[in-house]
Motif scaffolding. Structure first.
Motif, PDB file in Angstrom:
ATOM      1  N   ASN A 203       0.013   6.395   9.780  1.00 25.76           N
ATOM      2  CA  ASN A 203       0.742   5.887   8.618  1.00 25.76           C
ATOM      3  C   ASN A 203       1.879   4.992   9.136  1.00 25.76           C
ATOM      4  O   ASN A 203       2.834   5.482   9.743  1.00 25.76           O
TER       5      ASN A 203
ATOM      6  N   LEU B 281      -3.242  -2.879   3.543  1.00 21.20           N
ATOM      7  CA  LEU B 281      -4.141  -2.138   2.649  1.00 21.20           C
ATOM      8  C   LEU B 281      -5.295  -3.046   2.173  1.00 21.20           C
ATOM      9  O   LEU B 281      -6.460  -2.648   2.162  1.00 21.20           O
TER      10      LEU B 281
ATOM     11  N   LYS C 268     -13.235   6.875   3.303  1.00 18.41           N
ATOM     12  CA  LYS C 268     -11.871   7.204   2.873  1.00 18.41           C
ATOM     13  C   LYS C 268     -10.990   5.952   2.871  1.00 18.41           C
ATOM     14  O   LYS C 268     -10.138   5.759   3.731  1.00 18.41           O
TER      15      LYS C 268
ATOM     16  N   PRO D 241      -8.004   3.577   1.502  1.00 16.03           N
ATOM     17  CA  PRO D 241      -6.721   3.891   0.867  1.00 16.03           C
ATOM     18  C   PRO D 241      -6.699   3.493  -0.606  1.00 16.03           C
ATOM     19  O   PRO D 241      -7.375   2.541  -1.006  1.00 16.03           O
ATOM     20  N   SER D 242      -5.917   4.224  -1.390  1.00 13.59           N
ATOM     21  CA  SER D 242      -5.873   3.977  -2.841  1.00 13.59           C
ATOM     22  C   SER D 242      -5.003   2.760  -3.163  1.00 13.59           C
ATOM     23  O   SER D 242      -4.029   2.477  -2.471  1.00 13.59           O
TER      24      SER D 242
ATOM     25  N   TYR E   1      -0.495   5.802   2.964  1.00 14.02           N
ATOM     26  CA  TYR E   1      -1.886   5.862   3.442  1.00 14.02           C
ATOM     27  C   TYR E   1      -1.886   5.744   4.960  1.00 14.02           C
ATOM     28  O   TYR E   1      -0.912   5.267   5.564  1.00 14.02           O
TER      29      TYR E   1
ATOM     30  N   CYS F  12      -4.353   4.442   8.373  1.00 12.68           N
ATOM     31  CA  CYS F  12      -5.561   3.694   8.751  1.00 12.68           C
ATOM     32  C   CYS F  12      -5.671   3.749  10.275  1.00 12.68           C
ATOM     33  O   CYS F  12      -4.739   4.188  10.960  1.00 12.68           O
TER      34      CYS F  12
END
Ligand code: HEM
Length: 498
Positions: free
Chosen positions: A174, A319, A474, A476-477, A491, A493
């Motif tokens: 993160n 993102l 998965k 990220p939102s 999030y 990655c």
């Protein structure tokens, strides 16, 4: 109490109650009444205004609906304050550019008076604001001539930042805290003259004070809308905590000012504080525009306005490239073609990178990180488009109304950097409509610095690393939280060295 006394006591109380009821009715009807000719909008309740419209709702969606119903300029009470919201490119330009004399002040209240004491840039108005803003802008612009350039300060920071990221070895990571520290360190370098080591105890204290106040930004909003919150006993709403944190930050900056004053050398101006102190000597220390409180408040403004915003943008950009692999590939191809791998990207390369230009504009549009800018305030009755914006109103430049307008951007919910490119692969001019830094005389003072940082940080990251989701299933939102900035949720990655 004899009979006589009792009846006069009763009479007295009846009269008192009657007067109280009449006053209450007057107060209620006054606060519900819309003065003639104010911008149209929903009526609310006494004291709380239309707060019920915002409960459990996204304020941006509510404003979109109200724009549909009432038009480009509407007004509503949020708490006891009348608030006017200006929407759409034309009305925004007309108000904040064409009528800049009327629309360039900040509202008074908690932030201006209690936190920033009407000093500095971000929340002051009038002559104090004008002179401090002009001075700060020209000082930031002049970095690069004689003094160490902004670019070299940012590149120094990026080198340290990339090393920390590389050490994560591609494990889910993160980047949030690290990115905030790096961006905050750029402001340290500009204002204090040098960056801090990420483990420096004082630097950690400073960043955690800011981080806590960012978390408490809704508290500042509540205290601004409902002044009574400030005067409640104890600190149920953490308002005192927020104010104390700002005092501690000022103290930290003050120590730097004292150190700078003791070592000041007019032939070797190291940073923003040095330039300000020399200006102070020129103007006489008693000139209130260049007093110490203006210096500490301005430096604090640069940190508050310039840290979370830029760091949030970097996180939105990453993102999107995690989600859109083809965009990531195109960006990297452009960097490799123009810069290669043997040196860090530099500002001189930027004009040759139109795809980056289109990408960052689309992240600005979709990230929409300061969607309601910062409130402006009416210092007198303002006549606008045949309406009257009453003295004391809050005025909101609704930047979201541009970013998400289907009349301006086709399929505005789609992430599509190519919308800003012409057939020749160059920027097509539509990028000028996107206005993340607001417009007019109050527009963001740090726009050039922010654009420089975003370009140098993002191209350096992409040149060295590939960005992947934690696992293929998965991603990220895209959900966002709206605090000081509209930020993506936390999030992680995987950042893999190329
Ligand atoms: C992506 C990054 C950034 C964005 C999107 C952004 C956006 C904004 C916006 C929308 C405003 C309010 C304008 C208005 O009142 O109409 C603002 C004000 C301001 N910004 Fe930024 N900003 C960013 C980065 C920075 C940086 C890096 C600095 C400086 C170090 C900075 C310094 C300021 C200051 C001092 C103000 C107050 C200006 C005034 O009241 O006259 N910002 N910014």
């Amino acid at each position: 109490m004899d009979n006589m006394d009792f009846s006069s006591f009763l009479n007295f109380n009846t009269v008192t109650v009657a007067i109280a009821v009449i006053l209450l009715i007057l107060l209620v009807s006054r606060s519900l009444q819309r003065p003639a000719n104010v911008p149209p909008g929903p009526t609310g309740y006494p004291y709380v205004g239309c707060i019920h419209l915002l409960r459990n709702r996204n304020i941006l969606e509510v404003f979109r609906e109200l724009r549909g119903k009432y038009g480009e300029v509407f007004g509503l009470k949020i708490g006891p304050n009348f608030t006017v919201v200006i929407n759409g490119v034309e009305a925004l330009k007309e108000a904040f550019v064409k009528h800049a004399d009327d629309f360039s002040d900040r509202p008074g209240g908690f932030l201006a008076e209690v936190v920033f004491k009407n000093k500095g840039i971000g929340f002051s108005s009038g002559e104090n604001w004008k002179q401090n803003r002009t001075f700060s802008l020209s000082t930031l612009r002049s970095f690069g001539f004689g003094r160490r350039s902004l670019e070299s300060r940012i590149q120094e920071e990026i080198t340290a930042y990339l090393d920390v990221i590389e050490k994560q070895n591609g494990k889910p990571y993160n980047m949030k805290d690290m990115t905030v520290m790096a961006v905050s360190n750029v402001i340290c370098s500009i204002t204090f003259g040098s960056r801090f080591d990420y483990n420096d105890v004082k630097f950690k204290q400073l960043t955690s004070l800011f981080a806590e106040n960012f978390r408490l930004s809704s508290v500042a909003g509540a205290a601004q809308a409902f002044p009574v919150v400030r005067h409640l006993p104890g600190d149920l709403f953490s308002v005192k905590r927020l104010v104390q944190n700002f005092e501690d930050i000022k103290e930290f900056i003050n120590e730097q000012v004292i150190e700078h004053r003791n070592t000041l050398d007019k032939d070797n101006q190291r940073d923003f504080i040095d330039v300000f102190l020399l200006q102070q000597t020129k103007n006489g220390e008693e000139n209130p525009v260049f007093d110490d409180l203006n210096l500490t408040t301005t430096v604090m403004n640069l940190f508050v306005a310039g840290t979370d915003t830029t760091a949030t943008m970097i996180r939105w950009a990453i993102l999107y490239i995690v989600h859109y692999k083809s965009v990531q590939d195109k960006l990297r191809q452009e960097i490799l073609k123009v810069v290669g791998t043997s040196r860090l990207p530099s500002l001189a390369d930027k004009p040759d990178m139109p795809y980056y230009g289109a990408f960052i504009t689309e992240v600005f549009r979709m990230g929409n990180i300061v969607p309601l800018a910062v409130p402006h305030g009416a210092k007198k009755d303002i006549h606008f488009r045949g309406m009257v914006i009453p003295k004391g109103s809050f005025i909101i430049p609704n930047l979201d109304s541009v970013m998400t307008d289907p009349e301006v951007f086709e399929n505005p919910d789609e992430f599509h950097p190519e919308r800003f490119l012409g057939e020749n692969g160059q920027l097509n001019g539509k990028e000028k409509i996107v206005m993340p830094f607001s417009l007019g005389r109050r527009a963001c003072l740090g726009e050039s610095l922010a654009r420089m940082e975003l370009y140098l940080f993002l191209t350096s990251l992409l040149q060295r690393f590939e960005f992947l989701p934690e696992s293929p299933d998965k991603l990220p939102s895209f959900d966002a939280t709206l605090g000081l900035a509209r930020a993506s949720k936390d999030y992680s990655c995987r950042i893999v060295k190329l």
